[in-house]
Design a protein around this motif. Structure first.
Motif, PDB file in Angstrom:
ATOM      1  N   VAL A  21      24.840 -11.221  36.194  1.00  0.00           N
ATOM      2  CA  VAL A  21      25.381 -11.833  34.978  1.00  0.00           C
ATOM      3  C   VAL A  21      24.529 -11.514  33.741  1.00  0.00           C
ATOM      4  N   LEU A  22      23.254 -11.270  33.910  1.00  0.00           N
ATOM      5  CA  LEU A  22      22.362 -11.068  32.758  1.00  0.00           C
ATOM      6  C   LEU A  22      22.832  -9.999  31.768  1.00  0.00           C
ATOM      7  N   PRO A  23      23.389  -8.880  32.187  1.00  0.00           N
ATOM      8  CA  PRO A  23      23.799  -7.878  31.194  1.00  0.00           C
ATOM      9  C   PRO A  23      25.085  -8.208  30.434  1.00  0.00           C
ATOM     10  N   TRP A  24      25.797  -9.261  30.798  1.00  0.00           N
ATOM     11  CA  TRP A  24      27.063  -9.590  30.135  1.00  0.00           C
ATOM     12  C   TRP A  24      26.845  -9.875  28.658  1.00  0.00           C
ATOM     13  N   GLU A  42      19.870  -9.418  20.849  1.00  0.00           N
ATOM     14  CA  GLU A  42      19.875 -10.287  19.664  1.00  0.00           C
ATOM     15  C   GLU A  42      19.949 -11.748  20.082  1.00  0.00           C
ATOM     16  N   ARG A  43      20.967 -12.086  20.850  1.00  0.00           N
ATOM     17  CA  ARG A  43      21.177 -13.451  21.330  1.00  0.00           C
ATOM     18  C   ARG A  43      21.365 -13.391  22.843  1.00  0.00           C
ATOM     19  N   PRO A  44      20.351 -13.733  23.632  1.00  0.00           N
ATOM     20  CA  PRO A  44      20.481 -13.599  25.083  1.00  0.00           C
ATOM     21  C   PRO A  44      21.427 -14.616  25.725  1.00  0.00           C
ATOM     22  N   ARG A  45      21.681 -15.766  25.066  1.00  0.00           N
ATOM     23  CA  ARG A  45      22.594 -16.811  25.582  1.00  0.00           C
ATOM     24  C   ARG A  45      22.280 -17.160  27.033  1.00  0.00           C
ATOM     25  N   LEU A  46      21.033 -17.489  27.311  1.00  0.00           N
ATOM     26  CA  LEU A  46      20.593 -17.742  28.682  1.00  0.00           C
ATOM     27  C   LEU A  46      21.208 -19.002  29.280  1.00  0.00           C
ATOM     28  N   LEU A  47      21.448 -20.043  28.469  1.00  0.00           N
ATOM     29  CA  LEU A  47      22.058 -21.263  29.015  1.00  0.00           C
ATOM     30  C   LEU A  47      23.497 -21.013  29.469  1.00  0.00           C
ATOM     31  N   VAL A  48      24.236 -20.235  28.702  1.00  0.00           N
ATOM     32  CA  VAL A  48      25.611 -19.900  29.088  1.00  0.00           C
ATOM     33  C   VAL A  48      25.604 -19.067  30.366  1.00  0.00           C
ATOM     34  N   ALA A  50      23.234 -19.032  32.656  1.00  0.00           N
ATOM     35  CA  ALA A  50      22.803 -19.878  33.772  1.00  0.00           C
ATOM     36  C   ALA A  50      23.955 -20.749  34.270  1.00  0.00           C
ATOM     37  N   ALA A  51      24.769 -21.256  33.356  1.00  0.00           N
ATOM     38  CA  ALA A  51      25.925 -22.054  33.753  1.00  0.00           C
ATOM     39  C   ALA A  51      26.945 -21.202  34.505  1.00  0.00           C
ATOM     40  N   ALA A  52      27.213 -20.007  34.004  1.00  0.00           N
ATOM     41  CA  ALA A  52      28.144 -19.106  34.689  1.00  0.00           C
ATOM     42  C   ALA A  52      27.608 -18.728  36.064  1.00  0.00           C
ATOM     43  N   THR A  53      26.309 -18.503  36.158  1.00  0.00           N
ATOM     44  CA  THR A  53      25.686 -18.167  37.434  1.00  0.00           C
ATOM     45  C   THR A  53      25.831 -19.308  38.422  1.00  0.00           C
ATOM     46  N   THR A  54      25.635 -20.539  37.969  1.00  0.00           N
ATOM     47  CA  THR A  54      25.737 -21.700  38.841  1.00  0.00           C
ATOM     48  C   THR A  54      27.153 -21.855  39.388  1.00  0.00           C
ATOM     49  N   VAL A  55      28.136 -21.675  38.527  1.00  0.00           N
ATOM     50  CA  VAL A  55      29.535 -21.804  38.965  1.00  0.00           C
ATOM     51  C   VAL A  55      29.905 -20.684  39.931  1.00  0.00           C
TER      52      VAL A  55
END
Length: 78
Positions: A21-24, A42-48, A50-55
């Motif tokens: 998911v990280l490269p998305w 620019e914006r890694p959006r790690l919380l989004v 991490a949430a996608a990874t959890t689901v």
């Protein structure tokens, strides 16, 4: 599947999905500030992510649990 095995499988799935998911949606900046890597997003959006990874890991874990409980694939020795 026992509780400990289920947790271990979920953790392995979570980390595997995270690396997928990280490269998305990664965009590198046009202008790089001095001292920063050119490949830093620019914006890694790690919380989004991490949430996608959890689901996604949860869905995959349910599939593995279903495979283990239905004996469609036997995980036990002969």
């Amino acid at each position: 599947m026992s509780l400990v095995t289920g947790i271990a499988v979920y953790i392995v799935l979570w980390w595997t999905v995270l690396f997928a998911v990280l490269p998305w949606g990664v965009r590198v900046p046009d202008k790089v500030a001095p001292g920063h890597a050119e490949s830093a997003p620019e914006r890694p959006r790690l919380l989004v992510k991490a949430a996608a990874t959890t689901v996604l890991a949860g869905v995959l874990w349910l599939f593995v649990e279903w495979l283990a409980t239905t004996d469609l694939i036997s995980f036990r020795g002969p």
